[in-house]
Design an enzyme around this catalytic site. Structure first.
Site, mmCIF file in Angstrom:
data_model
loop_
_atom_site.group_PDB
_atom_site.id
_atom_site.type_symbol
_atom_site.label_atom_id
_atom_site.label_comp_id
_atom_site.label_asym_id
_atom_site.label_seq_id
_atom_site.Cartn_x
_atom_site.Cartn_y
_atom_site.Cartn_z
ATOM 1 N N HIS A 1 18.685 -1.603 9.808
ATOM 2 C CA HIS A 1 17.685 -0.913 10.638
ATOM 3 C C HIS A 1 17.654 -1.430 12.072
ATOM 4 O O HIS A 1 16.670 -1.217 12.785
ATOM 5 C CB HIS A 1 16.290 -1.037 10.009
ATOM 6 C CG HIS A 1 16.100 -0.162 8.801
ATOM 7 N ND1 HIS A 1 15.053 -0.309 7.918
ATOM 8 C CD2 HIS A 1 16.834 0.880 8.335
ATOM 9 C CE1 HIS A 1 15.160 0.608 6.957
ATOM 10 N NE2 HIS A 1 16.224 1.322 7.187
ATOM 11 N N SER B 1 9.064 -2.276 -0.259
ATOM 12 C CA SER B 1 8.176 -1.382 -1.008
ATOM 13 C C SER B 1 8.916 -0.201 -1.631
ATOM 14 O O SER B 1 8.367 0.525 -2.433
ATOM 15 C CB SER B 1 7.070 -0.862 -0.087
ATOM 16 O OG SER B 1 7.635 -0.094 0.961
ATOM 17 N N GLN C 1 16.666 -4.798 5.801
ATOM 18 C CA GLN C 1 16.004 -3.734 6.558
ATOM 19 C C GLN C 1 15.217 -4.344 7.709
ATOM 20 O O GLN C 1 14.681 -3.631 8.546
ATOM 21 C CB GLN C 1 15.021 -2.975 5.659
ATOM 22 C CG GLN C 1 15.651 -2.310 4.452
ATOM 23 C CD GLN C 1 14.582 -1.782 3.497
ATOM 24 O OE1 GLN C 1 14.066 -0.694 3.663
ATOM 25 N NE2 GLN C 1 14.245 -2.577 2.507
HETATM 26 P P1 OAD Z 1 6.912 -2.620 3.485
HETATM 27 O O1 OAD Z 1 5.824 -3.169 4.339
HETATM 28 O O2 OAD Z 1 6.910 -1.176 3.190
HETATM 29 O O3 OAD Z 1 6.908 -3.383 2.084
HETATM 30 C C1 OAD Z 1 6.830 -4.770 1.985
HETATM 31 C C2 OAD Z 1 6.874 -5.149 0.507
HETATM 32 O O4 OAD Z 1 6.881 -6.557 0.435
HETATM 33 C C3 OAD Z 1 5.681 -4.661 -0.304
HETATM 34 O O5 OAD Z 1 6.146 -4.096 -1.520
HETATM 35 C C4 OAD Z 1 4.869 -5.936 -0.562
HETATM 36 O O6 OAD Z 1 4.232 -5.926 -1.828
HETATM 37 C C5 OAD Z 1 5.953 -6.986 -0.553
HETATM 38 N N1 OAD Z 1 5.497 -8.315 -0.152
HETATM 39 C C6 OAD Z 1 4.507 -8.655 0.724
HETATM 40 N N2 OAD Z 1 4.391 -9.978 0.842
HETATM 41 C C7 OAD Z 1 5.340 -10.522 0.026
HETATM 42 C C8 OAD Z 1 5.718 -11.861 -0.316
HETATM 43 N N3 OAD Z 1 5.132 -12.919 0.240
HETATM 44 N N4 OAD Z 1 6.725 -12.022 -1.210
HETATM 45 C C9 OAD Z 1 7.354 -10.964 -1.768
HETATM 46 N N5 OAD Z 1 7.021 -9.690 -1.498
HETATM 47 C C10 OAD Z 1 6.035 -9.470 -0.616
HETATM 48 O O7 OAD Z 1 8.292 -3.080 4.154
HETATM 49 P P2 OAD Z 1 9.779 -2.532 3.919
HETATM 50 O O8 OAD Z 1 9.959 -2.084 2.520
HETATM 51 O O9 OAD Z 1 10.689 -3.569 4.448
HETATM 52 O O10 OAD Z 1 11.908 0.400 9.217
HETATM 53 O O11 OAD Z 1 9.805 -1.287 4.877
HETATM 54 C C11 OAD Z 1 10.982 -0.537 4.995
HETATM 55 C C12 OAD Z 1 11.154 -0.005 6.399
HETATM 56 O O12 OAD Z 1 9.986 0.714 6.800
HETATM 57 C C13 OAD Z 1 11.264 -1.081 7.444
HETATM 58 O O13 OAD Z 1 12.579 -1.586 7.590
HETATM 59 C C14 OAD Z 1 10.845 -0.392 8.705
HETATM 60 C C15 OAD Z 1 9.713 0.485 8.196
HETATM 61 O O14 OAD Z 1 9.625 1.701 8.806
HETATM 62 C C16 OAD Z 1 12.272 0.239 10.516
HETATM 63 O O15 OAD Z 1 11.752 -0.571 11.268
HETATM 64 C C17 OAD Z 1 13.364 1.116 10.976
#
Ligand code: OAD
Ligand code: ZN
Length: 239
Positions: free
Chosen positions: A106, A174, A88
């Site tokens: 994405h 997340s 993503q």
């Molecule tokens: P999020 O910021 O929503 O979630 C990041 C996740 O990574 C969280 O569950 C954190 O707990 C975890 N995390 C943080 N640091 C970490 C580490 N060092 N090791 C392992 N896990 C860790 O990001 P995404 O789920 O990627 O869309 O968000 C999904 C989409 O929302 C993105 O692709 C973006 C956004 O809108 C677009 O840009 C189109």
């Protein structure tokens, strides 16, 4: 275990120094996601949206892949079965680590999309609003980012891989954004084992057969070692 599908999110790049989306305060680099990541935002204030992604693109030059990206690239090289890394993330850290069997659902910071003709082209440096498309001549190049409400890329290939996978692994996401958040259920429906590697439990954590909590830079290399060790043990070459 033949076919593996891996979904990655912002958490895998966090230790490289790139901010996650839903961090403390719920802001992404000081902005509400809906102010920089929707078609409405682009229509209302193109200068802000373009500048925002120019900054994100420039930041790529200041970061490097971390051990989690490196481990997945190794898995890609060495895993004899099917493999697809669906990210993503719009950064280029998976490919800079050497991963090949991957796709960006994405969009990508290093790409520009023509809002008129749909052409996508590799892009470096800043992308001001009004930049002309080399294909159709319209001044409509925009960041090649899938905004909320837009269809992610390559959903057909992703659905195919999910319906045929034996193991689905979600890393650093997340589970807040669909359709990616629903992939675990699709994989389960088709009989795959499911594993979550994340700093904390994701929104869809209950759907995973196994959850390992910790930083990606530790969890991912350990998991890749495990998977590759199993594959050598069971391969005819090593008997
Ligand atoms: P999020 O910021 O929503 O979630 C990041 C996740 O990574 C969280 O569950 C954190 O707990 C975890 N995390 C943080 N640091 C970490 C580490 N060092 N090791 C392992 N896990 C860790 O990001 P995404 O789920 O990627 O869309 O968000 C999904 C989409 O929302 C993105 O692709 C973006 C956004 O809108 C677009 O840009 C189109
Ligand atoms: Zn065009």
């Amino acid at each position: 275990m033949d076919n593996i599908v891996i979904l990655t999110g912002a958490g895998i790049s966090a230790e490289s120094g790139l901010a996650t989306f839903r961090g403390p305060g719920g802001l992404w680099e000081g902005h509400r996601v809906e102010d920089v990541c929707t078609p409405e935002a682009l229509a209302r204030d193109a200068a802000l949206v373009h500048r925002f992604y120019d900054e994100r693109r420039a930041a790529l030059g200041r970061v490097a892949p971390n051990p989690a990206h490196v481990a997945l690239a190794r898995l890609d090289r060495e895993w004899p079965g099917g493999l697809l890394i669906v990210t993503q993330n719009v950064d280029d850290l998976h490919e800079r680590a050497g991963a090949r069997r991957m796709l960006h659902m994405h969009g990508e910071l290093n790409s520009a999309l023509c809002a008129s003709c749909g052409t996508r082209r590799a892009w470096e440096g800043s992308l001001p609003p009004g930049t002309t498309c080399g294909d159709c001549g319209s001044p409509t190049l925009r960041p090649d980012i899938v905004f909320f409400g837009e269809m992610p890329y390559r959903m057909d290939a992703i659905e195919r891989a999910l319906s045929d996978c034996d193991l689905f692994v979600s890393i650093g996401t997340s589970g807040a954004v669909y359709p990616a958040a629903g992939f675990v259920r699709t994989a389960r429906y088709h009989g795959a084992a499911t594993l979550e590697l994340n700093l904390e439990r994701s929104a869809g954590s209950a759907w995973f057969g196994e959850t390992r909590l910790g930083p990606a830079s530790e969890l991912v290399p350990a998991w890749v070692d495990e998977v590759l060790a199993q594959s050598t043990q069971s391969s005819p070459m090593s008997r």
